[in-house]
Write a protein that holds these residues in place. Structure first.
Motif, short mmCIF file in Angstrom:
data_model
loop_
_atom_site.label_atom_id
_atom_site.label_comp_id
_atom_site.label_asym_id
_atom_site.label_seq_id
_atom_site.Cartn_x
_atom_site.Cartn_y
_atom_site.Cartn_z
N UNK A 31 0.83 -1.19 0.00
CA UNK A 31 0.00 0.00 0.00
C UNK A 31 0.86 1.23 0.00
N UNK A 32 0.49 2.22 -0.80
CA UNK A 32 1.25 3.45 -0.86
C UNK A 32 2.35 3.43 -1.89
N UNK A 33 2.62 2.29 -2.51
CA UNK A 33 3.59 2.24 -3.58
C UNK A 33 5.03 2.31 -3.13
N UNK A 34 5.32 2.10 -1.83
CA UNK A 34 6.68 2.22 -1.34
C UNK A 34 7.44 0.91 -1.40
N UNK A 201 8.59 23.38 5.86
CA UNK A 201 7.60 22.36 6.21
C UNK A 201 6.49 22.32 5.16
N UNK A 202 5.99 23.50 4.80
CA UNK A 202 4.91 23.57 3.82
C UNK A 202 5.35 23.00 2.47
N UNK A 203 6.58 23.32 2.06
CA UNK A 203 7.08 22.82 0.78
C UNK A 203 7.28 21.31 0.81
N UNK A 204 7.78 20.79 1.93
CA UNK A 204 7.98 19.34 2.04
C UNK A 204 6.65 18.60 1.99
N UNK A 205 5.65 19.12 2.68
CA UNK A 205 4.33 18.48 2.66
C UNK A 205 3.72 18.53 1.27
N UNK A 206 3.91 19.66 0.58
CA UNK A 206 3.35 19.80 -0.77
C UNK A 206 4.03 18.87 -1.77
N UNK A 207 5.28 18.48 -1.47
CA UNK A 207 6.04 17.62 -2.39
C UNK A 207 5.73 16.14 -2.22
N UNK A 208 4.89 15.76 -1.24
CA UNK A 208 4.55 14.36 -1.07
C UNK A 208 3.83 13.84 -2.31
N UNK A 209 4.25 12.69 -2.82
CA UNK A 209 3.62 12.16 -4.03
C UNK A 209 2.22 11.65 -3.77
N UNK A 210 1.42 11.58 -4.82
CA UNK A 210 0.10 10.97 -4.70
C UNK A 210 0.29 9.48 -4.40
N UNK A 211 -0.55 8.94 -3.52
CA UNK A 211 -0.38 7.55 -3.13
C UNK A 211 -1.70 6.98 -2.62
N UNK A 212 -1.75 5.68 -2.51
CA UNK A 212 -2.91 5.03 -1.94
C UNK A 212 -2.91 5.24 -0.42
N UNK A 213 -4.03 4.92 0.19
CA UNK A 213 -4.16 5.02 1.64
C UNK A 213 -3.06 4.18 2.32
N UNK A 328 12.94 13.75 3.87
CA UNK A 328 13.71 12.51 3.88
C UNK A 328 12.82 11.31 4.16
N UNK A 329 11.88 11.46 5.09
CA UNK A 329 10.95 10.37 5.37
C UNK A 329 10.08 10.06 4.15
N UNK A 330 9.62 11.11 3.49
CA UNK A 330 8.80 10.91 2.29
C UNK A 330 9.54 10.12 1.24
N UNK A 331 10.82 10.43 1.05
CA UNK A 331 11.64 9.70 0.09
C UNK A 331 11.73 8.23 0.46
N UNK A 332 12.00 7.95 1.74
CA UNK A 332 12.16 6.56 2.19
C UNK A 332 10.85 5.79 2.15
N UNK A 333 9.75 6.45 2.46
CA UNK A 333 8.46 5.77 2.54
C UNK A 333 7.88 5.48 1.16
N UNK A 334 7.99 6.43 0.23
CA UNK A 334 7.23 6.34 -1.01
C UNK A 334 8.03 5.97 -2.25
N UNK A 335 9.35 5.93 -2.17
CA UNK A 335 10.12 5.63 -3.37
C UNK A 335 10.42 4.14 -3.44
N UNK A 336 9.93 3.42 -4.45
CA UNK A 336 10.26 2.00 -4.58
C UNK A 336 11.76 1.83 -4.78
#
Length: 339
Positions: A31-34, A201-213, A328-336
């Motif tokens: 889930x989430x494509x990570x 913070x705002x820019x990092x949140x806006x950069x989160x990729x689209x993903x499943x729940x 950094x967390x977004x990169x680790x969580x969502x990048x296959x």
């Protein structure tokens, strides 16, 4: 903030998002494509960039300490900053007062301050003798790091102590930066650092990729004797929300920030991914040890071994590096990660 400054901040955070180092094993995605497997969210340099050259504090100043008292700070020449997550150390550094720092906690560490004397023990408790030996003109800590007995000892010794809010929350990042800056006599620097941090913070949140729940559980580990699942108010819940995911502990009905793990609670939480601190993961024997914690192997995250770890001194710091932490967390969580 001007359009050009906003663009520069966005580009900087996007760059951090792209270069955050990730190491993983396995190739299946959930889930989430990570990724599937262990992934480390790394910041190449955890020292926050000073917002300007060393300032000249305007002192004395009287501020309201979080413990409810008024404190007059007469000098910021010798600063000790010691709290559980190193937030106050990072903030003083980012305000440009790094040269004034004379002591830190075990968690307040990055290369530039690694050689400073430590005033806390291995369990994070403050050592009053170590504090007094450094002759601080001001001591910054939070209201949970100092026990009532320690507070009384510091008061009796005449140490100027300013206490800060220990709560970990996204809403508290900017107010705490401004509070630290006010106590150190550099309120203008505090406003500049607050503006920069808010924008990152705002820019990092806006950069989160689209993903499943995606459901994420933060698990606090300190050897097999201490294994806790985070819930509302832990700070991890705020980071998980910034990633656009659901906090599994809160969704499972936990009421406390941290609750000892039981098989039933872990299975009920059913996280897709586990978030842990690096040293905590090592203390339990790595991924294999984590999977032996009751209930974890029976969760989707355990079955797929979807785990992200991040440095203990960074993950819950909630200071000037918060935008970089989210990126950094977004990169680790969502990048296959390729096999």
């Amino acid at each position: 903030m001007s359009r050009s400054v906003g663009i520069r901040v966005l580009l900087a955070v996007l760059a951090l998002f792209l270069v955050a180092a990730t190491a993983a094993c396995g190739s299946d995605t959930g889930a989430g494509g990570g990724q599937r497997g262990l992934s480390t969210a790394t910041l190449t340099d955890i020292a926050p960039e000073p917002v300007g050259p060393p300032p000249t504090p305007i002192l004395p100043v009287t501020v309201r300490s979080f413990d409810g008292g008024d404190v007059t700070v007469n000098s910021a020449d010798r600063i000790i900053a010691a709290d559980r997550y190193g937030t106050l150390m990072q903030t003083a550094w980012a305000l440009g007062l790094g040269a004034n720092l004379v002591g830190r906690s075990t968690s307040g560490v990055f290369p530039a301050v690694a050689d400073l004397p430590v005033v806390t023990g291995g369990n994070g408790t403050l050592n009053v003798e170590s504090i007094l030996a450094l002759r601080p003109t001001v001591f910054l800590t939070d209201s949970t790091s100092a026990t009532p007995a320690v507070r009384e000892q510091l008061r009796a010794a005449g140490v100027t102590v300013v206490y800060f809010d220990p709560q970990r929350s996204m809403a508290g990042v900017v107010p705490q930066i401004e509070a630290v800056a006010g106590a150190l006599g550099v309120p203008d620097r505090g406003q500049a650092l607050a503006q920069r941090t808010r924008a990152e913070i705002a820019a990092a949140e806006a950069a989160m990729p689209a993903h499943e729940d995606l459901s994420i559980a933060f698990v606090y580990l300190r050897s097999s004797a201490i294994t806790m699942l985070a819930g509302p108010g832990s700070g991890a819940d705020a980071l998980i929300a910034a990633l656009g995911a659901r906090d599994a502990g809160a969704a499972a009905g936990l009421k406390e920030p941290f609750t000892s793990i039981t098989s039933e609670a872990m299975i009920s939480a059913a996280p897709d991914l586990l978030l842990v601190m690096t040293d905590g993961l090592k203390s339990i024997g790595g991924t294999d040890g984590l999977l032996r914690v009751p209930g974890i192997a029976q969760t989707p995250a355990g079955r797929n071994q979807r785990i992200v770890d991040m440095s203990d001194s960074v993950l819950l710091s909630f200071g000037p590096n918060t935008g970089r932490v989210i990126a950094a967390l977004g990169k680790a969580v969502y990048t296959p990660t390729p096999a």
